[in-house]
Design a protein around this motif. Structure first.
Motif, PDB file in Angstrom:
ATOM      1  N   PHE A  63      -2.526   2.675   5.910  1.00 16.49           N
ATOM      2  CA  PHE A  63      -3.366   2.907   4.741  1.00 16.49           C
ATOM      3  C   PHE A  63      -4.845   2.783   5.121  1.00 16.49           C
ATOM      4  O   PHE A  63      -5.666   3.609   4.729  1.00 16.49           O
ATOM      5  CB  PHE A  63      -3.006   1.908   3.638  1.00 16.49           C
ATOM      6  N   LEU A 120      -0.354  -1.640   5.445  1.00 17.09           N
ATOM      7  CA  LEU A 120      -1.791  -1.846   5.389  1.00 17.09           C
ATOM      8  C   LEU A 120      -2.519  -1.145   6.540  1.00 17.09           C
ATOM      9  O   LEU A 120      -3.608  -0.611   6.365  1.00 17.09           O
ATOM     10  CB  LEU A 120      -2.088  -3.350   5.421  1.00 17.09           C
ATOM     11  N   CYS A 168       0.826  -1.221   0.000  1.00  8.91           N
ATOM     12  CA  CYS A 168       0.000   0.000   0.000  1.00  8.91           C
ATOM     13  C   CYS A 168       0.856   1.265   0.000  1.00  8.91           C
ATOM     14  O   CYS A 168       0.848   2.047   0.956  1.00  8.91           O
ATOM     15  CB  CYS A 168      -0.978   0.010   1.167  1.00  8.91           C
ATOM     16  N   CYS A 169       1.612   1.437  -1.042  1.00  5.44           N
ATOM     17  CA  CYS A 169       2.436   2.637  -1.268  1.00  5.44           C
ATOM     18  C   CYS A 169       3.547   2.798  -0.233  1.00  5.44           C
ATOM     19  O   CYS A 169       4.002   3.906   0.033  1.00  5.44           O
ATOM     20  CB  CYS A 169       1.566   3.883  -1.308  1.00  5.44           C
TER      21      CYS A 169
END
Length: 101
Positions: free
Chosen positions: A44, A41, A36-37
């Motif tokens: 995010f 998680l 997630c970038c």
């Protein structure tokens, strides 16, 4: 003076052997980036939870399911999402109680 120059030249000629080859680098568990970038998680879900509060509950389930044992870096974000889910639940409960009674 000459002795000092001799010592300096001896020091500059010393080569040290490498312990391992840089090409044979074996990364550890924390060397791979988080999903997630790169923020994980948990964080995010925490940030996305402000738009979709159900994400906080999803992260809470992951937190209590010990998802962070796969990667301990996830623990703080999942815990933040669990706290946000608790606060959201209390606010919704108080709002519903104020409307009904």
């Amino acid at each position: 003076m000459e002795q000092k120059q001799d010592l300096e030249s001896k020091d500059s000629e010393i080569t040290y052997p490498l312990i391992r080859d840089p090409e044979e680098f074996q990364g550890g568990i924390y060397d791979k980036p988080l999903p997630c970038c790169g923020c994980g998680l948990g964080w995010f879900s925490f940030l996305l939870g402000f738009a979709f509060p159900l994400m906080w509950y999803y992260a809470t389930i992951l937190y209590f399911g010990n998802y962070y044992r796969k990667d301990p870096r996830e623990r703080a974000g999942l815990a933040a999402s669990a706290i946000a889910a608790l606060i959201c639940s209390v606010v919704v409960l108080i709002t519903v109680a104020a409307i009904v009674f």
